[in-house]
Scaffold this active site. Structure first.
Site, PDB file in Angstrom:
ATOM      1  N   LEU A 132      42.883  15.858 -12.932  1.00 59.36           N
ATOM      2  CA  LEU A 132      41.518  15.516 -12.535  1.00 59.36           C
ATOM      3  C   LEU A 132      40.620  16.741 -12.690  1.00 59.36           C
ATOM      4  O   LEU A 132      40.973  17.834 -12.246  1.00 59.36           O
ATOM      5  CB  LEU A 132      41.507  15.062 -11.067  1.00 59.36           C
ATOM      6  CG  LEU A 132      40.128  14.751 -10.490  1.00 59.36           C
ATOM      7  CD1 LEU A 132      39.614  13.441 -11.048  1.00 59.36           C
ATOM      8  CD2 LEU A 132      40.211  14.679  -8.971  1.00 59.36           C
ATOM      9  N   HIS A 133      39.480  16.566 -13.338  1.00 60.22           N
ATOM     10  CA  HIS A 133      38.518  17.653 -13.489  1.00 60.22           C
ATOM     11  C   HIS A 133      37.112  17.081 -13.529  1.00 60.22           C
ATOM     12  O   HIS A 133      36.895  15.957 -13.974  1.00 60.22           O
ATOM     13  CB  HIS A 133      38.802  18.473 -14.749  1.00 60.22           C
ATOM     14  CG  HIS A 133      38.780  17.667 -16.008  1.00 60.22           C
ATOM     15  ND1 HIS A 133      39.838  16.857 -16.379  1.00 60.22           N
ATOM     16  CD2 HIS A 133      37.841  17.533 -16.959  1.00 60.22           C
ATOM     17  CE1 HIS A 133      39.536  16.256 -17.524  1.00 60.22           C
ATOM     18  NE2 HIS A 133      38.326  16.645 -17.891  1.00 60.22           N
ATOM     19  N   VAL A 134      36.189  17.875 -13.022  1.00 55.26           N
ATOM     20  CA  VAL A 134      34.775  17.507 -12.965  1.00 55.26           C
ATOM     21  C   VAL A 134      34.033  18.390 -13.967  1.00 55.26           C
ATOM     22  O   VAL A 134      34.189  19.613 -13.946  1.00 55.26           O
ATOM     23  CB  VAL A 134      34.189  17.742 -11.556  1.00 55.26           C
ATOM     24  CG1 VAL A 134      32.754  17.263 -11.489  1.00 55.26           C
ATOM     25  CG2 VAL A 134      35.034  17.084 -10.487  1.00 55.26           C
TER      26      VAL A 134
END
Length: 129
Positions: free
Chosen positions: A75-77
């Site tokens: 997960l990455h923003v």
């Protein structure tokens, strides 16, 4: 600490960072935005606040959000300046992944999780998948 920042290896704008969950947090083992659940929401809100603060510190208008169909784990923003000015935008798909509804704002993701509608929020409306 609520997160950590890394530079995107193939930046699609003058400023392009990735926000990652801090090790040992509720989000650190989540593979993708598509795997988020209501129980992740408190940690996710902290990560988003961390990323928004980073965006503000860059001193240029930025967007904070996710690819509707991520191609990279974990997960990455994305924290990306709105200029989309980069030598790494080599294909139309690179541009579209940030300039259309294929890029979903972090606040939209939060609301969708709250409302049980994450799958709908991550469905591009531009006719592409």
């Amino acid at each position: 600490r609520d997160g950590r920042l890394v530079y995107d290896g193939y930046p699609k704008a003058r400023r392009h960072l990735l926000g990652l969950a801090a090790p040992g947090t509720a989000l650190s083992r989540v593979a993708s935005v598509r795997n988020l659940r209501r129980e992740h929401l408190p940690a996710l809100q902290k990560l988003h606040a961390f990323c928004r603060a980073a965006a503000e510190a860059l001193g240029t208008p930025c967007r904070v959000g996710y690819h509707a169909r991520p191609s990279l784990e974990p997960l990455h923003v994305h924290i990306i300046s709105i200029d989309l000015d980069s030598e790494f935008i080599k294909k139309k798909a690179h541009f579209l992944s940030f300039a259309t509804d294929r890029f979903v704002d972090a606040a939209v993701v939060e609301r969708a999780i709250e409302n049980g509608a994450l799958a709908d929020a991550l469905e591009p409306r531009d006719g592409e998948s």
